[in-house]
Design an enzyme around this catalytic site. Sequence first.
Site, PDB file in Angstrom:
ATOM      1  N   ASP A 187       0.756  -1.145  -0.158  1.00 51.38           N
ATOM      2  CA  ASP A 187      -0.088   0.076  -0.038  1.00 51.38           C
ATOM      3  C   ASP A 187       0.937   1.394  -0.046  1.00 51.38           C
ATOM      4  O   ASP A 187       0.325   2.389  -0.155  1.00 51.38           O
ATOM      5  CB  ASP A 187      -0.996  -0.009   1.254  1.00 51.38           C
ATOM      6  CG  ASP A 187      -1.910  -0.999   1.069  1.00 51.38           C
ATOM      7  OD1 ASP A 187      -2.469  -1.371  -0.047  1.00 51.38           O
ATOM      8  OD2 ASP A 187      -2.436  -1.519   2.240  1.00 51.38           O
ATOM      9  N   MET A 229      -6.337  -2.778  -4.035  1.00 52.61           N
ATOM     10  CA  MET A 229      -6.315  -2.739  -2.531  1.00 52.61           C
ATOM     11  C   MET A 229      -5.998  -1.370  -2.066  1.00 52.61           C
ATOM     12  O   MET A 229      -5.370  -0.285  -3.031  1.00 52.61           O
ATOM     13  CB  MET A 229      -4.962  -3.811  -2.032  1.00 52.61           C
ATOM     14  CG  MET A 229      -5.417  -5.196  -2.321  1.00 52.61           C
ATOM     15  SD  MET A 229      -4.245  -6.324  -1.598  1.00 52.61           S
ATOM     16  CE  MET A 229      -5.211  -7.715  -1.382  1.00 52.61           C
ATOM     17  N   ASN A 553      20.549   5.100 -19.722  1.00 51.84           N
ATOM     18  CA  ASN A 553      20.713   5.894 -18.469  1.00 51.84           C
ATOM     19  C   ASN A 553      22.158   6.475 -18.657  1.00 51.84           C
ATOM     20  O   ASN A 553      22.877   6.471 -17.405  1.00 51.84           O
ATOM     21  CB  ASN A 553      20.400   4.845 -17.163  1.00 51.84           C
ATOM     22  CG  ASN A 553      20.099   5.952 -16.015  1.00 51.84           C
ATOM     23  OD1 ASN A 553      19.576   6.866 -16.165  1.00 51.84           O
ATOM     24  ND2 ASN A 553      20.721   5.362 -14.858  1.00 51.84           N
ATOM     25  N   MET A 595      22.719  -4.167 -23.448  1.00 46.93           N
ATOM     26  CA  MET A 595      22.889  -2.587 -24.222  1.00 46.93           C
ATOM     27  C   MET A 595      23.459  -1.712 -23.145  1.00 46.93           C
ATOM     28  O   MET A 595      23.730  -2.146 -22.139  1.00 46.93           O
ATOM     29  CB  MET A 595      21.565  -2.520 -24.993  1.00 46.93           C
ATOM     30  CG  MET A 595      21.012  -3.038 -26.053  1.00 46.93           C
ATOM     31  SD  MET A 595      19.375  -2.656 -26.414  1.00 46.93           S
ATOM     32  CE  MET A 595      19.754  -1.061 -27.166  1.00 46.93           C
TER      33      MET A 595
END
Length: 806
Positions: A187, A229, A553, A595
């Site tokens: 949650d 939920m 990245n 990669m």
Amino acid sequence: GGVGKPFDQKWLCAVVRRKLAQNHSQTEETHEACLALWLRFCFLILSLSGMNAAVRAVVRMGLYVGAKVYFIHEGYQGMVDGGENIREATWESVSSMLQVGGTVIGSARCKEFRTHEGRLKAAHNLVQRGITNLCVIGGDGSLTGANLFREEWSGLLGELVDQGLIEADAVQKYSALHIVGMVGSIDNDFCGTDMTIGTDSALHRIIEVVDAIMTTAQSHQRTFVLEVMGRHCGYLALVSALACGADWVLIPEMPPEDGWEEKMCQKLSATRSRGTRLNIIIVAEGALDRHGKSITSSFVKDLVVKCLGFDTRVTILGHVQRGGTPSAFDRILASRMGVEAVLALLETTANTPACVVSLCGNQSVRLPLMECVQMTQEVQKAMDEKRFEEAVKLRGRSFENNLKTYKLLAHRKPESELPTSNFNVAVLNVGAPAAGMNAAVRSAVRVGISEGHKMFAVSDGFEGFYKGQIKEIKWADVGGWTGQGGSLLGTKRTLPAKHVDKIAEQMRKHNINALLVIGGFEAFLSLLELLTARGKYDEFCVPMVMVPATVSNNVPGSDLSIGADTALNAITTTCDRIKQSASGTKRRVFIIETMGGYCGYLASVGGLAAGADAAYIYEEPFDIRDLQANVEHLTEKMKTSIQRGLVLRNENSNENYTTDFIYQLYSEEGRGVFDCRKNVLGHMQQGGAPSPFDRNFGTKISAKAMQWISKKLVETFRQGRVFANTEDSCCLLGMRRRALVFQPVVQLKEETDFVHRIPKEQWWLKLRPLMKILAKYKTSYDVSDSGQLEHVVRNRPKESDASVAM
């Protein structure tokens, strides 16, 4: 512990000396005596709805520093019952568990532990085994119980002595119980951390269902009501709605205003009238109206059918959200937190408050456990007292920002209420496709329209720009884009310098007042070229901002890029399947090529998520001696119970030690012990549908970029035109540790290795020793970047409301 030297023996002994001085007033111990005393301390893992990656990390890091580690099976119940429920853990006992959902050591609710008598039994069972350090993975109830146990510890030991169950000297020997918590909750309802273990995996399950539903809904022109939920927290519902572009979301923290039923039906009807064939409504199971009345999925369905007559279906996900294979994000998060928990236990003293290891942005932090629990309880109190806006703020800046972004993107204001800025803003993708680009474009377009701008879409990057492939894009044009992979606008690697005159002409023709560029390293180079071109062309003297989007990245100025998380999940899933293919066969090692160009992010972080034994990258040079040592290390492991090995290699890690060479080396040197297979993952790493993380990250970072553009347009509008020629009017928006920050691209030049197209310093390199430790290598571990104890009430950085964490 038989697992090699501790990562820093002098540092560890200094910690133990300090611990002795504070607890026992014995400072004259030698290095060896200190270490021997520390070895009588033990780690324990109590997993309550936690992740196996965290269990694995704590066990192996604990063994690595020379401690004895115990599992407690079945949670607090196992601690009370004792016996076989408390068993010593070994290195091999946590093998092959990264890809397993749930917790392999079990979890159970225990009423007995809530009683004094139950905690007395638990204390007895721990003292019998010399356990004085607890690592607890659970929610606020589990962590609160652990803290109460810690506070009662000395009193419980006194009672055990009085009852003759332990010797009197045990009170002195085991005088303090130390606790470190990790939050395991799908949650994400624990204050103090941006993300809890298990939440990202739950989002994956939800989005998988939503994506599947959307295909059938479009075929049959239906409305779907999805119940997720979240009895007391609407995080899953909110982020799922943001990630799939839901038409309406209902969460407990922000009950809808009276009359919401009519407004929702009007929104659904308007969406259909614009040609959309489906509607998605997401309902948290704890959703309430302003009067405290429950809003159920069945009620919403009946409402839609009655008022609109739409064909409507209800899907209740239930506990499927808790299951399945953990995502790459969760594995990395849990591994980092597990190691941080061990370091926290090493440094704790009798006077140190119980802490919880948390995530703030991209950085681990330690927070006092009870401060987090108290703030979490304040949220529920605010909701009970109908102070809903305060409840949203107490949830944290990340939750609040998610809600603001959803409202901004999902609910279009009438034309009469929109501001009129008379500015034209162009958005384009540059570089290779990355999952999440479309979510970023959608966010930019809708925020721009909400700010009163006219938005223009450029097809095929700067190649399309100089060819005039520019057209206005409307609110409805980007509907349903969040779940689409690749680039719907089209993207090319073409740089603008060769066609700068034609691009300037198109800027003038369409009166473009600002540029938003979404892409990778080519996008960064493009902004530098346009910045240079300002001296010759006034058309480029406009606000320009870049949002990083690349699977590699490798963009300077940002810890993370849109698309990298999807790529990591593709790598992790493939590695899981590859390892599974060897199940039941003879011992086998897999060589996997990833990669990334010269950037080793995918190989290193993917290796950590997949449980690799080695990862070869350009940033960390290696030679034949390193390769031979890796083969020998793997051979020794294979002679025990380890059945499979995994080695990752970045595509440009070394021009001579190719994937074929490493495959042949391992095959030859492992002959008689294991055989070898190789796999080049290729462009499948770019992924199909973007991950929930990339959808949300792309949406929020792009929205923030557009808000920056709006601000700059106002600041630079003089005498009837926009003119911006300062360094800070051409920026990159990136994630830096805890915050999203705007950085002038010209200032990032010094941080960039242009030859290899990577930043000169990369934060994730500090994770590589962690991967090696968890693979049983003898290596050093830098603790300088470990979390420090902070307070929940401490002011976060100003920009952290746009935290990367979802």
